[in-house]
Design a protein around this motif. Sequence first.
Motif, PDB file in Angstrom:
ATOM      1  N   CYS A 160      -4.970 -12.530 -22.533  1.00 35.59           N
ATOM      2  CA  CYS A 160      -5.237 -12.142 -21.149  1.00 35.59           C
ATOM      3  C   CYS A 160      -6.467 -12.886 -20.646  1.00 35.59           C
ATOM      4  O   CYS A 160      -7.544 -12.782 -21.245  1.00 35.59           O
ATOM      5  CB  CYS A 160      -5.446 -10.637 -21.078  1.00 35.59           C
ATOM      6  N   ILE A 161      -6.302 -13.649 -19.574  1.00 38.55           N
ATOM      7  CA  ILE A 161      -7.398 -14.440 -18.998  1.00 38.55           C
ATOM      8  C   ILE A 161      -7.740 -13.857 -17.628  1.00 38.55           C
ATOM      9  O   ILE A 161      -6.858 -13.707 -16.779  1.00 38.55           O
ATOM     10  CB  ILE A 161      -6.982 -15.917 -18.834  1.00 38.55           C
ATOM     11  N   ILE A 162      -9.012 -13.526 -17.438  1.00 37.27           N
ATOM     12  CA  ILE A 162      -9.469 -13.003 -16.140  1.00 37.27           C
ATOM     13  C   ILE A 162     -10.544 -13.926 -15.595  1.00 37.27           C
ATOM     14  O   ILE A 162     -11.576 -14.135 -16.247  1.00 37.27           O
ATOM     15  CB  ILE A 162     -10.056 -11.583 -16.266  1.00 37.27           C
ATOM     16  N   THR A 163     -10.333 -14.485 -14.407  1.00 38.72           N
ATOM     17  CA  THR A 163     -11.366 -15.307 -13.791  1.00 38.72           C
ATOM     18  C   THR A 163     -12.207 -14.437 -12.840  1.00 38.72           C
ATOM     19  O   THR A 163     -11.751 -13.418 -12.347  1.00 38.72           O
ATOM     20  CB  THR A 163     -10.768 -16.498 -13.019  1.00 38.72           C
ATOM     21  N   GLY A 164     -13.451 -14.859 -12.625  1.00 35.32           N
ATOM     22  CA  GLY A 164     -14.359 -14.049 -11.812  1.00 35.32           C
ATOM     23  C   GLY A 164     -14.600 -12.704 -12.461  1.00 35.32           C
ATOM     24  O   GLY A 164     -14.667 -11.674 -11.804  1.00 35.32           O
ATOM     25  N   ALA A 165     -14.762 -12.718 -13.802  1.00 30.82           N
ATOM     26  CA  ALA A 165     -14.783 -11.468 -14.572  1.00 30.82           C
ATOM     27  C   ALA A 165     -16.155 -10.809 -14.644  1.00 30.82           C
ATOM     28  O   ALA A 165     -16.258  -9.667 -15.092  1.00 30.82           O
ATOM     29  CB  ALA A 165     -14.281 -11.737 -15.994  1.00 30.82           C
ATOM     30  N   SER A 166     -17.204 -11.484 -14.199  1.00 28.73           N
ATOM     31  CA  SER A 166     -18.554 -10.978 -14.484  1.00 28.73           C
ATOM     32  C   SER A 166     -18.989  -9.820 -13.594  1.00 28.73           C
ATOM     33  O   SER A 166     -19.900  -9.084 -13.930  1.00 28.73           O
ATOM     34  CB  SER A 166     -19.577 -12.111 -14.388  1.00 28.73           C
ATOM     35  N   LYS A 167     -18.341  -9.641 -12.445  1.00 29.28           N
ATOM     36  CA  LYS A 167     -18.757  -8.550 -11.552  1.00 29.28           C
ATOM     37  C   LYS A 167     -17.596  -8.111 -10.671  1.00 29.28           C
ATOM     38  O   LYS A 167     -16.520  -8.706 -10.692  1.00 29.28           O
ATOM     39  CB  LYS A 167     -19.957  -8.984 -10.696  1.00 29.28           C
TER      40      LYS A 167
END
Length: 288
Positions: A35-42
Motif C-alpha cells: 500500500c503506497i500513500i502519497t502526501g502521507a505526512s499530514k
Amino acid sequence: MHQHTTSSVSEGFQQHPHMEDEISQESRDLGRALCIITGASKGFGRTLAFQLSCLLKPRSVLMLVARTSEQLNQLKEDIITLYGRQNELDVRCVQADLEKKEGVEKTVQAAKETSVSEMDHILLINNAASLGDVSRFALTFTDPAEVNRYLSLNVSGALSLTAGVLQAFPRRLGLRRSVVNISSLCALKPFPSWALYCTGKAARDMMFRVLAEEEPDVRVLSYAPGPLDTDMQLQARRSSGDLQLRRSFSSMFSEGQLLSCEESGAKLMKLLLDNDFQSGAHLDFYEL
C-alpha cells in the motif's frame, strides 16, 4: 485546528462502530498488500495511513511518501506503536518530491524493492496535492512556468507515479490492483479564485477515468472526501481571493460543518473493502 494524533484516529474508529457491521465477515481486510500513500505526512494522508494499517493482512508493506522526512518518521513510529508489531506490518518511509522526475522515480524504485511475489493487492493512494495560489484570479496567471509548476505535482506527478507503479507490478492472476485518486468537488464545479486547484482536480479525474477504460483489470476510484478540517482548509479560509468563498468556508468552520479526516476516511475504507464501485467513478462523501 484538528490535530491528527494517534488518539484522534482511535476516536475516529469509535465514532463508527457500525462500519464493521456493514462489511461482510469475508472482506474485512484488504489482503496482504503493498500500500503506497502519497502526501502521507499530514492531513488526510496521515489519517488514511492509520486507517489502512489495521486493514492490511500480516506481512503487508505500507509505504509512506512525502517531502518531509521528520514527519514521516514520526508517523511510522506512531503506526508501529499502534498496529505494526502484532500485525507484522512493514512500514517504509520515502522522502520524495513528486513534482520532480527524481521524486517519482525514487518512489517507484522503492516500491520495486518490496517482495510482491506473495502479495495479493497493490494499492496506490494518490493523495499528494497542493492548493496553489487561491488569492488570485485566472487573469493573473500570465506566466506559463508558474502554472506548469503547479500541474507538475498535481497532475503530471500523479500520472507518472501511477504509470510507474502499474508497470512495475503488471497484471497477474490473483493480484488485485487498485488506484485511488483523492479528488474534490472542485473537479466538477468551478470556484472563483481557485483556477489552478479546480483545473488540477478536473484533469486528474479525467486522467483516471481514461486509465479505467484502458486497464479494465485495475480498480480505479476518484474519491472526493468533502470539506476536511485540515491545514489546506485553513489556507482556503484565509487566502481565497473570492470574498464569498472565504465567508462560506469561515462559516462552515465556525458552525462545525467541516468533516474530520477520520469520518471521511472511514467511508473510503468501506468503499475499498466492499470493492463494488464502478471503476473510474467519482464518488463524493456526501453521496455515500
